[in-house]
Scaffold this active site. Structure first.
Site, PDB file in Angstrom:
ATOM      1  N   HIS A  97       0.835  -1.210   0.000  1.00  0.00           N
ATOM      2  CA  HIS A  97       0.000   0.000   0.000  1.00  0.00           C
ATOM      3  C   HIS A  97       0.867   1.257   0.000  1.00  0.00           C
ATOM      4  O   HIS A  97       0.603   2.191  -0.776  1.00  0.00           O
ATOM      5  CB  HIS A  97      -0.915   0.007   1.223  1.00  0.00           C
ATOM      6  N   GLU A  98       1.876   1.286   0.858  1.00  0.00           N
ATOM      7  CA  GLU A  98       2.741   2.469   0.917  1.00  0.00           C
ATOM      8  C   GLU A  98       3.517   2.647  -0.380  1.00  0.00           C
ATOM      9  O   GLU A  98       3.742   3.778  -0.825  1.00  0.00           O
ATOM     10  CB  GLU A  98       3.683   2.374   2.111  1.00  0.00           C
ATOM     11  N   HIS A 101       1.579   4.498  -2.941  1.00  0.00           N
ATOM     12  CA  HIS A 101       1.721   5.963  -2.905  1.00  0.00           C
ATOM     13  C   HIS A 101       2.966   6.405  -3.670  1.00  0.00           C
ATOM     14  O   HIS A 101       2.956   7.443  -4.339  1.00  0.00           O
ATOM     15  CB  HIS A 101       1.802   6.443  -1.457  1.00  0.00           C
ATOM     16  N   HIS A 105       3.113   8.915  -6.850  1.00  0.00           N
ATOM     17  CA  HIS A 105       4.012  10.069  -6.939  1.00  0.00           C
ATOM     18  C   HIS A 105       4.818  10.025  -8.230  1.00  0.00           C
ATOM     19  O   HIS A 105       4.970  11.036  -8.922  1.00  0.00           O
ATOM     20  CB  HIS A 105       4.942  10.084  -5.724  1.00  0.00           C
TER      21      HIS A 105
END
Length: 231
Positions: A97-98, A101, A105
């Site tokens: 999940h991280e 991100h 980006h």
């Protein structure tokens, strides 16, 4: 009206605590389910970044429980010790999940870019809005308040509410990217994938509750403003 604010605050505080409790219990449950690959959260994160062509993001360990986050300023995927070292479904889902991100980006995902641009304004509004609203309501003991000051406070609070709403698609998209990659890369089996999906669902619900609470409070403040403007 002020009683309504207190009531809404208490209701969403209780709901938020219940969701947080459920989230922690789910992660504790899935932390006991090892992944078939046996990869750690760190290894999974690095693999996902590499397969998405991202080589300038570092995976690091940070203190805390469920303190995992992606920092776009220094391009780091920050994983809590349990996730960084964990070789289980909970660790796999959070790590992916991280990294979702980080992929957002790298690909300039529009909602993440919008949220990032709002950060400076939110830092100001989150600090000042409650104090300005309290002053506008006259709760400092200096008369009956001022509708203009109250309106300024509401506008400041609305910025924070907007930020919480924009956060929702950012979080949901990161989870969708994570789950899709975990399945496509065979990091999780079918059974493990369902558990990872459930874990991320409860994580997302914390943001949903926060957004709903912010909307409810904003509506209550607007109603108070309208009532006092008619007086």
């Amino acid at each position: 009206m002020t009683l309504g604010i207190i009531f809404i605050s208490v209701v969403f505080m209780v709901i938020g605590m219940a969701v947080q409790y459920k989230l922690k219990s789910k992660f504790a449950e899935y932390a006991k389910v090892p992944t078939s690959t046996g990869m750690s959260g760190k290894e999974i994160a690095e693999k996902m970044l590499k397969q998405n062509g991202i080589y300038d993001v570092q995976v690091v360990s940070v203190d805390g429980f469920l303190s995992d986050h992606y920092n776009p300023l220094n391009k780091t995927v920050n994983l809590s010790p349990d996730v960084f070292e964990g070789r289980n479904v909970a660790a796999a889902s959070v790590a992916a999940h991280e990294c979702g991100h980080a992929v957002q980006h790298a690909t300039a995902y529009s909602m993440l870019m919008l949220r990032s641009r709002l950060v400076p304004a939110v830092q100001i509004s989150s600090t000042l809005s409650q104090w300005v609203i309290i002053a506008g309501l006259g709760m400092f003991g200096f008369g009956g308040g001022n509708t203009t000051v109250l309106l300024i406070g509401i506008i400041l609070f609305a910025v924070s509410t907007l930020f919480s709403l924009i956060t929702l698609p950012v979080e949901f998209d990161a989870s969708a990217r994570a789950l899709k990659w975990l399945e496509a890369s065979n990091i999780t089996t079918a059974g493990e994938h369902d558990k990872a999906k459930d874990a991320l669902k409860w994580a997302a619900l914390t943001y949903v509750v926060a957004a709903l609470a912010s909307i409810a409070m904003l509506v209550q403040y607007i109603l108070i403003y309208q009532s006092r403007s008619r007086d």
